[in-house]
Design a protein around this motif. Structure first.
Motif, PDB file in Angstrom:
ATOM      1  N   LEU A 114      89.585 -38.991 -11.238  1.00 21.40           N
ATOM      2  CA  LEU A 114      89.666 -38.180 -12.452  1.00 21.40           C
ATOM      3  C   LEU A 114      90.548 -38.887 -13.480  1.00 21.40           C
ATOM      4  O   LEU A 114      90.210 -38.944 -14.666  1.00 21.40           O
ATOM      5  N   LEU A 115      91.662 -39.444 -13.029  1.00 23.46           N
ATOM      6  CA  LEU A 115      92.533 -40.190 -13.937  1.00 23.46           C
ATOM      7  C   LEU A 115      91.824 -41.436 -14.469  1.00 23.46           C
ATOM      8  O   LEU A 115      91.954 -41.776 -15.651  1.00 23.46           O
ATOM      9  N   LEU A 116      91.065 -42.095 -13.607  1.00 18.88           N
ATOM     10  CA  LEU A 116      90.292 -43.259 -14.054  1.00 18.88           C
ATOM     11  C   LEU A 116      89.231 -42.838 -15.072  1.00 18.88           C
ATOM     12  O   LEU A 116      89.018 -43.525 -16.074  1.00 18.88           O
ATOM     13  N   THR A 117      88.592 -41.700 -14.849  1.00 18.28           N
ATOM     14  CA  THR A 117      87.625 -41.157 -15.809  1.00 18.28           C
ATOM     15  C   THR A 117      88.294 -40.944 -17.155  1.00 18.28           C
ATOM     16  O   THR A 117      87.748 -41.303 -18.204  1.00 18.28           O
ATOM     17  N   SER A 118      89.486 -40.371 -17.128  1.00 16.74           N
ATOM     18  CA  SER A 118      90.222 -40.122 -18.361  1.00 16.74           C
ATOM     19  C   SER A 118      90.545 -41.426 -19.086  1.00 16.74           C
ATOM     20  O   SER A 118      90.443 -41.508 -20.315  1.00 16.74           O
ATOM     21  N   LEU A 119      90.887 -42.453 -18.335  1.00 14.93           N
ATOM     22  CA  LEU A 119      91.168 -43.753 -18.940  1.00 14.93           C
ATOM     23  C   LEU A 119      89.911 -44.344 -19.586  1.00 14.93           C
ATOM     24  O   LEU A 119      89.964 -44.883 -20.701  1.00 14.93           O
ATOM     25  N   VAL A 120      88.780 -44.229 -18.915  1.00 16.81           N
ATOM     26  CA  VAL A 120      87.525 -44.751 -19.479  1.00 16.81           C
ATOM     27  C   VAL A 120      87.136 -43.959 -20.722  1.00 16.81           C
ATOM     28  O   VAL A 120      86.703 -44.537 -21.723  1.00 16.81           O
ATOM     29  N   VAL A 121      87.309 -42.648 -20.691  1.00 16.57           N
ATOM     30  CA  VAL A 121      87.020 -41.817 -21.870  1.00 16.57           C
ATOM     31  C   VAL A 121      87.939 -42.228 -23.025  1.00 16.57           C
ATOM     32  O   VAL A 121      87.499 -42.334 -24.182  1.00 16.57           O
ATOM     33  N   PHE A 122      89.202 -42.473 -22.729  1.00 20.09           N
ATOM     34  CA  PHE A 122      90.159 -42.945 -23.733  1.00 20.09           C
ATOM     35  C   PHE A 122      89.663 -44.245 -24.367  1.00 20.09           C
ATOM     36  O   PHE A 122      89.607 -44.381 -25.591  1.00 20.09           O
ATOM     37  N   ARG A 123      89.244 -45.206 -23.527  1.00 19.75           N
ATOM     38  CA  ARG A 123      88.770 -46.502 -24.035  1.00 19.75           C
ATOM     39  C   ARG A 123      87.477 -46.341 -24.845  1.00 19.75           C
ATOM     40  O   ARG A 123      87.298 -46.997 -25.872  1.00 19.75           O
ATOM     41  N   LEU A 124      86.567 -45.486 -24.373  1.00 19.53           N
ATOM     42  CA  LEU A 124      85.328 -45.232 -25.129  1.00 19.53           C
ATOM     43  C   LEU A 124      85.633 -44.618 -26.492  1.00 19.53           C
ATOM     44  O   LEU A 124      85.039 -44.993 -27.497  1.00 19.53           O
ATOM     45  N   ALA A 125      86.557 -43.663 -26.512  1.00 18.15           N
ATOM     46  CA  ALA A 125      86.912 -43.018 -27.778  1.00 18.15           C
ATOM     47  C   ALA A 125      87.559 -44.015 -28.733  1.00 18.15           C
ATOM     48  O   ALA A 125      87.256 -44.015 -29.933  1.00 18.15           O
ATOM     49  N   LEU A 126      88.429 -44.869 -28.218  1.00 15.27           N
ATOM     50  CA  LEU A 126      89.013 -45.908 -29.081  1.00 15.27           C
ATOM     51  C   LEU A 126      87.920 -46.790 -29.662  1.00 15.27           C
ATOM     52  O   LEU A 126      87.945 -47.137 -30.846  1.00 15.27           O
ATOM     53  N   ARG A 127      86.968 -47.132 -28.830  1.00 13.99           N
ATOM     54  CA  ARG A 127      85.890 -48.007 -29.278  1.00 13.99           C
ATOM     55  C   ARG A 127      85.040 -47.328 -30.331  1.00 13.99           C
ATOM     56  O   ARG A 127      84.702 -47.913 -31.349  1.00 13.99           O
ATOM     57  N   GLU A 128      84.668 -46.093 -30.093  1.00 12.93           N
ATOM     58  CA  GLU A 128      83.752 -45.394 -30.988  1.00 12.93           C
ATOM     59  C   GLU A 128      84.418 -44.924 -32.278  1.00 12.93           C
ATOM     60  O   GLU A 128      83.742 -44.739 -33.282  1.00 12.93           O
ATOM     61  N   PHE A 129      85.732 -44.730 -32.250  1.00 13.32           N
ATOM     62  CA  PHE A 129      86.441 -44.233 -33.431  1.00 13.32           C
ATOM     63  C   PHE A 129      87.357 -45.295 -34.032  1.00 13.32           C
ATOM     64  O   PHE A 129      88.438 -44.992 -34.526  1.00 13.32           O
ATOM     65  N   GLN A 130      86.938 -46.564 -33.976  1.00 19.18           N
ATOM     66  CA  GLN A 130      87.614 -47.687 -34.619  1.00 19.18           C
ATOM     67  C   GLN A 130      89.115 -47.735 -34.309  1.00 19.18           C
ATOM     68  O   GLN A 130      89.941 -47.839 -35.208  1.00 19.18           O
ATOM     69  N   ASP A 131      89.440 -47.665 -33.036  1.00 19.33           N
ATOM     70  CA  ASP A 131      90.815 -47.816 -32.559  1.00 19.33           C
ATOM     71  C   ASP A 131      91.789 -46.768 -33.094  1.00 19.33           C
ATOM     72  O   ASP A 131      92.971 -47.030 -33.231  1.00 19.33           O
ATOM     73  N   ARG A 132      91.311 -45.585 -33.397  1.00 15.92           N
ATOM     74  CA  ARG A 132      92.215 -44.503 -33.812  1.00 15.92           C
ATOM     75  C   ARG A 132      92.845 -43.919 -32.553  1.00 15.92           C
ATOM     76  O   ARG A 132      92.196 -43.207 -31.773  1.00 15.92           O
ATOM     77  N   LEU A 133      94.092 -44.234 -32.366  1.00 19.09           N
ATOM     78  CA  LEU A 133      94.804 -43.893 -31.136  1.00 19.09           C
ATOM     79  C   LEU A 133      94.816 -42.390 -30.882  1.00 19.09           C
ATOM     80  O   LEU A 133      94.659 -41.958 -29.735  1.00 19.09           O
ATOM     81  N   LEU A 134      94.987 -41.591 -31.906  1.00 23.58           N
ATOM     82  CA  LEU A 134      95.026 -40.140 -31.727  1.00 23.58           C
ATOM     83  C   LEU A 134      93.719 -39.624 -31.131  1.00 23.58           C
ATOM     84  O   LEU A 134      93.736 -38.776 -30.227  1.00 23.58           O
ATOM     85  N   PHE A 135      92.582 -40.142 -31.576  1.00 24.50           N
ATOM     86  CA  PHE A 135      91.294 -39.724 -31.025  1.00 24.50           C
ATOM     87  C   PHE A 135      91.163 -40.136 -29.562  1.00 24.50           C
ATOM     88  O   PHE A 135      90.651 -39.390 -28.743  1.00 24.50           O
ATOM     89  N   GLY A 136      91.626 -41.340 -29.261  1.00 25.86           N
ATOM     90  CA  GLY A 136      91.576 -41.810 -27.882  1.00 25.86           C
ATOM     91  C   GLY A 136      92.422 -40.959 -26.961  1.00 25.86           C
ATOM     92  O   GLY A 136      91.984 -40.569 -25.873  1.00 25.86           O
ATOM     93  N   ILE A 137      93.639 -40.657 -27.401  1.00 26.44           N
ATOM     94  CA  ILE A 137      94.539 -39.829 -26.582  1.00 26.44           C
ATOM     95  C   ILE A 137      93.954 -38.432 -26.416  1.00 26.44           C
ATOM     96  O   ILE A 137      93.945 -37.882 -25.301  1.00 26.44           O
ATOM     97  N   ALA A 138      93.450 -37.863 -27.498  1.00 26.12           N
ATOM     98  CA  ALA A 138      92.868 -36.516 -27.424  1.00 26.12           C
ATOM     99  C   ALA A 138      91.686 -36.485 -26.465  1.00 26.12           C
ATOM    100  O   ALA A 138      91.574 -35.569 -25.629  1.00 26.12           O
ATOM    101  N   ALA A 139      90.815 -37.473 -26.539  1.00 22.55           N
ATOM    102  CA  ALA A 139      89.653 -37.512 -25.644  1.00 22.55           C
ATOM    103  C   ALA A 139      90.090 -37.661 -24.191  1.00 22.55           C
ATOM    104  O   ALA A 139      89.560 -36.992 -23.299  1.00 22.55           O
TER     105      ALA A 139
END
Length: 166
Positions: free
Chosen positions: A27-52
């Protein structure tokens, strides 16, 4: 997942606790992958990555699945990793993760088919120019060139899976 559970018996003879620990780890690994996907899709906006990432790790159904003792969180982490490595155009990692996802659950074939259909769409129907977004890129108009390496990596793992099941 069964292989990981069996390996866990070197550390603990309690399969229930081992499966719970593995579920939470994935589950933690899933959260990390979601974080990385969100960073990728939202042009490295850290807040979006953390929220996702936080939303994925606190989603009640995912938490329930993580403590259910099943392989579901492993499969979710691998399936999301497939999407991430596909979007990042990393063929060896995509092929390896796809093969591991297949070993986890045969439904991974559906995800592989979806990614192949997306590549077909982008190379035949849409034909976009490669999109550069900072350090991120979309698959080029000829994605089958780099996807061949993914398939070459996937095929021995899939063959081993088929042989094991025979």
């Amino acid at each position: 997942f069964t292989i990981l559970l069996a390996a866990g018996f070197f550390f603990s003879k309690d399969g229930i606790h081992t499966s719970l620990i593995l579920g939470v780890v994935f589950l933690l690994l899933t959260s990390l992958v979601v974080f990385r996907l969100a960073l990728r899709e939202f042009q490295d906006r850290l807040l979006f990555g953390i929220a996702a990432g936080v939303l994925s790790v606190t989603e009640p159904r995912l938490v329930w699945v993580a403590v259910s003792g099943m392989e579901t969180t492993l499969f979710i982490a691998l399936a999301l990793s497939m999407v991430y490595f596909y979007r990042e155009c990393k063929p060896l990692l995509l092929g390896t993760v796809s093969g591991l996802a297949l070993w986890t659950r045969p439904e991974a074939l559906l995800m592989i088919a979806v990614l192949l259909l997306d590549a077909l769409y982008h190379s035949s129907i849409r034909r976009p120019e490669p999109i550069k977004q900072g350090k991120h890129r979309m698959p080029s108009p000829g994605p089958f060139r780099w996807l061949r390496r993914s398939l070459i990596t996937l095929l021995p793992i899939a063959g081993a899976y088929a042989g094991f099941n025979l």
